[in-house]
Design a protein around this motif. Structure first.
Motif, mmCIF file in Angstrom:
data_model
loop_
_atom_site.group_PDB
_atom_site.id
_atom_site.type_symbol
_atom_site.label_atom_id
_atom_site.label_comp_id
_atom_site.label_asym_id
_atom_site.label_seq_id
_atom_site.Cartn_x
_atom_site.Cartn_y
_atom_site.Cartn_z
ATOM 1 N N VAL A 67 -30.758 -11.415 -9.094
ATOM 2 C CA VAL A 67 -31.523 -10.159 -9.091
ATOM 3 C C VAL A 67 -31.099 -9.298 -10.273
ATOM 4 O O VAL A 67 -31.941 -8.715 -10.973
ATOM 5 N N LEU A 68 -29.799 -9.217 -10.526
ATOM 6 C CA LEU A 68 -29.319 -8.441 -11.665
ATOM 7 C C LEU A 68 -29.883 -8.981 -12.977
ATOM 8 O O LEU A 68 -30.195 -8.209 -13.894
ATOM 9 N N ASP A 69 -30.019 -10.286 -13.052
ATOM 10 C CA ASP A 69 -30.574 -10.889 -14.271
ATOM 11 C C ASP A 69 -32.015 -10.452 -14.514
ATOM 12 O O ASP A 69 -32.470 -10.433 -15.672
ATOM 13 N N LYS A 70 -32.737 -10.106 -13.446
ATOM 14 C CA LYS A 70 -34.134 -9.655 -13.576
ATOM 15 C C LYS A 70 -34.236 -8.209 -14.051
ATOM 16 O O LYS A 70 -35.314 -7.731 -14.380
ATOM 17 N N LYS A 71 -33.121 -7.489 -14.053
ATOM 18 C CA LYS A 71 -33.031 -6.119 -14.570
ATOM 19 C C LYS A 71 -34.063 -5.174 -13.944
ATOM 20 O O LYS A 71 -34.878 -4.568 -14.643
ATOM 21 N N PRO A 72 -34.025 -5.008 -12.626
ATOM 22 C CA PRO A 72 -34.904 -4.013 -11.995
ATOM 23 C C PRO A 72 -34.492 -2.607 -12.422
ATOM 24 O O PRO A 72 -33.395 -2.397 -12.969
ATOM 25 N N ASP A 73 -35.345 -1.627 -12.147
ATOM 26 C CA ASP A 73 -35.007 -0.242 -12.486
ATOM 27 C C ASP A 73 -33.838 0.265 -11.651
ATOM 28 O O ASP A 73 -33.094 1.152 -12.088
ATOM 29 N N CYS A 74 -33.715 -0.258 -10.447
ATOM 30 C CA CYS A 74 -32.590 0.127 -9.595
ATOM 31 C C CYS A 74 -32.368 -0.947 -8.541
ATOM 32 O O CYS A 74 -33.252 -1.785 -8.290
ATOM 33 N N LEU A 75 -31.203 -0.895 -7.925
ATOM 34 C CA LEU A 75 -30.831 -1.834 -6.882
ATOM 35 C C LEU A 75 -30.567 -1.046 -5.603
ATOM 36 O O LEU A 75 -29.907 -0.004 -5.638
ATOM 37 N N ILE A 76 -31.090 -1.544 -4.474
ATOM 38 C CA ILE A 76 -30.769 -0.983 -3.161
ATOM 39 C C ILE A 76 -30.017 -2.053 -2.385
ATOM 40 O O ILE A 76 -30.520 -3.165 -2.200
ATOM 41 N N VAL A 77 -28.796 -1.716 -1.957
ATOM 42 C CA VAL A 77 -27.912 -2.679 -1.300
ATOM 43 C C VAL A 77 -27.851 -2.373 0.193
ATOM 44 O O VAL A 77 -27.316 -1.339 0.603
ATOM 45 N N ALA A 78 -28.401 -3.285 1.006
ATOM 46 C CA ALA A 78 -28.441 -3.112 2.462
ATOM 47 C C ALA A 78 -27.775 -4.299 3.152
ATOM 48 O O ALA A 78 -28.201 -4.745 4.211
ATOM 49 N N THR A 79 -26.724 -4.802 2.538
ATOM 50 C CA THR A 79 -25.993 -5.945 3.078
ATOM 51 C C THR A 79 -24.985 -5.460 4.123
ATOM 52 O O THR A 79 -24.924 -4.267 4.443
ATOM 53 N N SER A 80 -24.155 -6.369 4.626
ATOM 54 C CA SER A 80 -23.085 -5.976 5.533
ATOM 55 C C SER A 80 -22.060 -5.142 4.777
ATOM 56 O O SER A 80 -21.938 -5.220 3.554
ATOM 57 N N TRP A 81 -21.291 -4.337 5.521
ATOM 58 C CA TRP A 81 -20.365 -3.385 4.913
ATOM 59 C C TRP A 81 -19.436 -4.025 3.900
ATOM 60 O O TRP A 81 -19.169 -3.439 2.848
ATOM 61 N N ASN A 82 -18.924 -5.203 4.214
ATOM 62 C CA ASN A 82 -17.854 -5.768 3.392
ATOM 63 C C ASN A 82 -18.318 -6.274 2.033
ATOM 64 O O ASN A 82 -17.487 -6.697 1.219
ATOM 65 N N SER A 83 -19.621 -6.239 1.760
ATOM 66 C CA SER A 83 -20.096 -6.677 0.444
ATOM 67 C C SER A 83 -20.708 -5.549 -0.384
ATOM 68 O O SER A 83 -21.120 -5.770 -1.529
ATOM 69 N N HIS A 84 -20.781 -4.334 0.171
ATOM 70 C CA HIS A 84 -21.377 -3.214 -0.563
ATOM 71 C C HIS A 84 -20.691 -2.984 -1.901
ATOM 72 O O HIS A 84 -21.349 -2.819 -2.943
ATOM 73 N N VAL A 85 -19.362 -2.945 -1.874
ATOM 74 C CA VAL A 85 -18.611 -2.598 -3.080
ATOM 75 C C VAL A 85 -18.777 -3.672 -4.156
ATOM 76 O O VAL A 85 -19.011 -3.364 -5.325
ATOM 77 N N GLU A 86 -18.684 -4.930 -3.767
ATOM 78 C CA GLU A 86 -18.821 -6.036 -4.720
ATOM 79 C C GLU A 86 -20.146 -5.958 -5.479
ATOM 80 O O GLU A 86 -20.183 -6.076 -6.718
ATOM 81 N N VAL A 87 -21.238 -5.759 -4.753
ATOM 82 C CA VAL A 87 -22.552 -5.718 -5.390
ATOM 83 C C VAL A 87 -22.693 -4.466 -6.251
ATOM 84 O O VAL A 87 -23.219 -4.521 -7.372
ATOM 85 N N ALA A 88 -22.196 -3.340 -5.760
ATOM 86 C CA ALA A 88 -22.296 -2.095 -6.527
ATOM 87 C C ALA A 88 -21.528 -2.191 -7.841
ATOM 88 O O ALA A 88 -22.008 -1.729 -8.885
ATOM 89 N N LEU A 89 -20.343 -2.787 -7.812
ATOM 90 C CA LEU A 89 -19.560 -2.934 -9.035
ATOM 91 C C LEU A 89 -20.290 -3.789 -10.062
ATOM 92 O O LEU A 89 -20.328 -3.455 -11.261
ATOM 93 N N ALA A 90 -20.883 -4.873 -9.592
ATOM 94 C CA ALA A 90 -21.608 -5.761 -10.505
ATOM 95 C C ALA A 90 -22.816 -5.058 -11.113
ATOM 96 O O ALA A 90 -23.101 -5.210 -12.310
ATOM 97 N N ALA A 91 -23.522 -4.276 -10.295
ATOM 98 C CA ALA A 91 -24.692 -3.553 -10.799
ATOM 99 C C ALA A 91 -24.290 -2.519 -11.844
ATOM 100 O O ALA A 91 -24.915 -2.416 -12.914
ATOM 101 N N MET A 92 -23.248 -1.747 -11.553
ATOM 102 C CA MET A 92 -22.816 -0.733 -12.513
ATOM 103 C C MET A 92 -22.343 -1.366 -13.812
ATOM 104 O O MET A 92 -22.616 -0.839 -14.902
#
Length: 411
Positions: A67-92
């Motif tokens: 998904v990050l490779d597709k470069k959307p205008d923004c990312l909304i993360v609605a996964t389980s709690w323990n993966s929020h930080v991992e995905v947010a760090l990668a997006a930033m």
């Protein structure tokens, strides 16, 4: 379907919360172009829903990196709690604005990772705490800002929600709460009540949390529920739950206010957030939908509390315009309309490159209460100091409400 001006969204996590966000994204100024979940059946289901609503079928994948490779205008993360930080760090790190769903964290180091990555990249970050946009919360905030409650000295809130079926049902639905309640004892879901309180008290903007003290009751509710529920009593018979049935947490603030939180999710009762704001001139109470001011309307010594029940409608003029003009369709789309209002403004922040009113510092401070409460409970309910995630910047940051509030001058 007109898409030229719409914000292109990558939606990560298609479980219960991802499904709940879906109509509010599609009914707003946005287009879902990419979706991701580790379960293929969820991807197929959401693709069909989006296509059936007349939109182009989104790209689907089991890896959020795609998904990050597709470069959307923004990312909304609605996964389980323990993966929020991992995905947010990668997006930033990729420079993609990111909004993460709510929940706590068991690791203070994760909060610092979020802070450090944001300060390095300056990638916009938003915390999807919908209750900050709720009608009741906005009314109380407006009453406070207009001075009707006087100087605020105390706030309280709760997440009282009978989740026994959802927790036990994780054995079939993969819901993360089952493992959470087996392995931790803490204030695991603080932000629905704490977020609006923190905004009222200008936390991270002239004020901050100093100390957390927490304690939990014994854990009986889930075991009793499993025993009397045929579909779970054999499969979950030997499961032991660490999470206490009721967890209470107190927070001391630098400017002298105190906060009381309650987590209550494994006993039978009706839903209640108990958002309460107390000041020298009055009090707002969400549970009773009431406002009691020091204005002579009630005899504070003799009148029963029931006399004030449901009177908050008398103060509707203090509501922001979003709540004065909301439609029934928007209310029905999720959580009484707060999801629609929140996402409407999030997409506006993205399009206009506006400052996020619930930012990385808020997310870290609110989420950290889970870890701090767990440490307090484990050490016999001792006070635990709260980190200053702003590294002193809170002293000069100006208050910022999530919505524009009316200023009402009474004669």
């Amino acid at each position: 379907m007109e898409t030229k001006e719409k914000v292109k969204v990558g939606l990560i996590g298609l479980g219960q919360r991802g499904n709940g966000l879906l109509p509010n994204i599609l009914n707003n100024d946005a287009l879902i172009t990419c979706i991701c979940d580790k379960f293929e059946d969820r991807i197929a289901k959401i693709k069909k829903i989006i296509k059936d609503k007349g939109f182009e079928e989104p790209f689907g994948t089991t890896s959020y990196l795609d998904v990050l490779d597709k470069k959307p205008d923004c990312l909304i993360v609605a996964t389980s709690w323990n993966s929020h930080v991992e995905v947010a760090l990668a997006a930033m790190d990729r420079g993609i604005p990111v909004a993460i769903e709510v929940g706590g964290t068991h690791n203070i180091a994760d909060c610092w990772k979020l802070i450090d990555t944001y300060e390095k990249t300056k990638t916009p970050f938003f915390f999807l705490e919908n209750c900050c946009y709720g009608k009741d919360e906005m009314l109380a905030t407006s009453l406070a800002r207009n001075g009707l409650l006087g100087e605020i000295v105390y706030c309280q809130g709760a997440y009282s929600h009978d989740l026994r079926e959802e927790i036990a049902g994780g054995i079939d639905t993969h819901h993360y709460r089952l493992e959470e309640y087996k392995n931790h004892n803490c204030e695991n879901y603080p932000t629905h009540e704490l977020g609006p309180i923190a905004k009222v008290l200008n936390i991270n903007r002239g004020n901050r949390f100093l100390k957390v003290v927490s304690m939990s009751s014994k854990a009986c509710g889930m075991e009793e529920f499993i025993k009397k529920t045929p579909k779970y009593k054999d499969r979950l018979a030997n499961v032991k739950f660490k999470q206490g049935d009721v967890t209470t947490t107190m927070i001391e603030c630098e400017n002298g206010e105190t906060i009381l939180l309650k987590l209550d999710t494994t006993l039978p009762h009706l839903y209640d957030r108990n958002f309460t704001v107390c000041g020298t001139e009055g009090v707002y109470c969400q549970t009773t939908k009431s406002v009691v001011l020091d204005d002579g309307r009630y005899d504070h010594e003799k009148d029963p509390i029931e006399k004030s029940f449901l009177n908050q409608k008398d103060y509707d003029e203090y509501l922001p315009e979003d709540w004065k003009g909301i439609t029934q369709e928007q209310i029905d789309a999720g959580h009484g309309g707060m999801d629609f209002v929140m996402l409407k403004h999030f997409f506006k922040y993205i399009k206009n490159k506006e400052e996020m009113p619930i930012d990385i510092y808020d997310a870290a401070a609110w989420m950290s209460v889970t870890s701090l409460s767990e440490e307090s409970i484990a050490k016999g309910s001792i006070p635990i100091e709260c980190p200053d995630f702003t590294r002193g910047k809170y002293k000069n940051r100006k208050p910022l409400d999530v919505l524009s509030l009316p200023t009402i001058v009474k004669k």
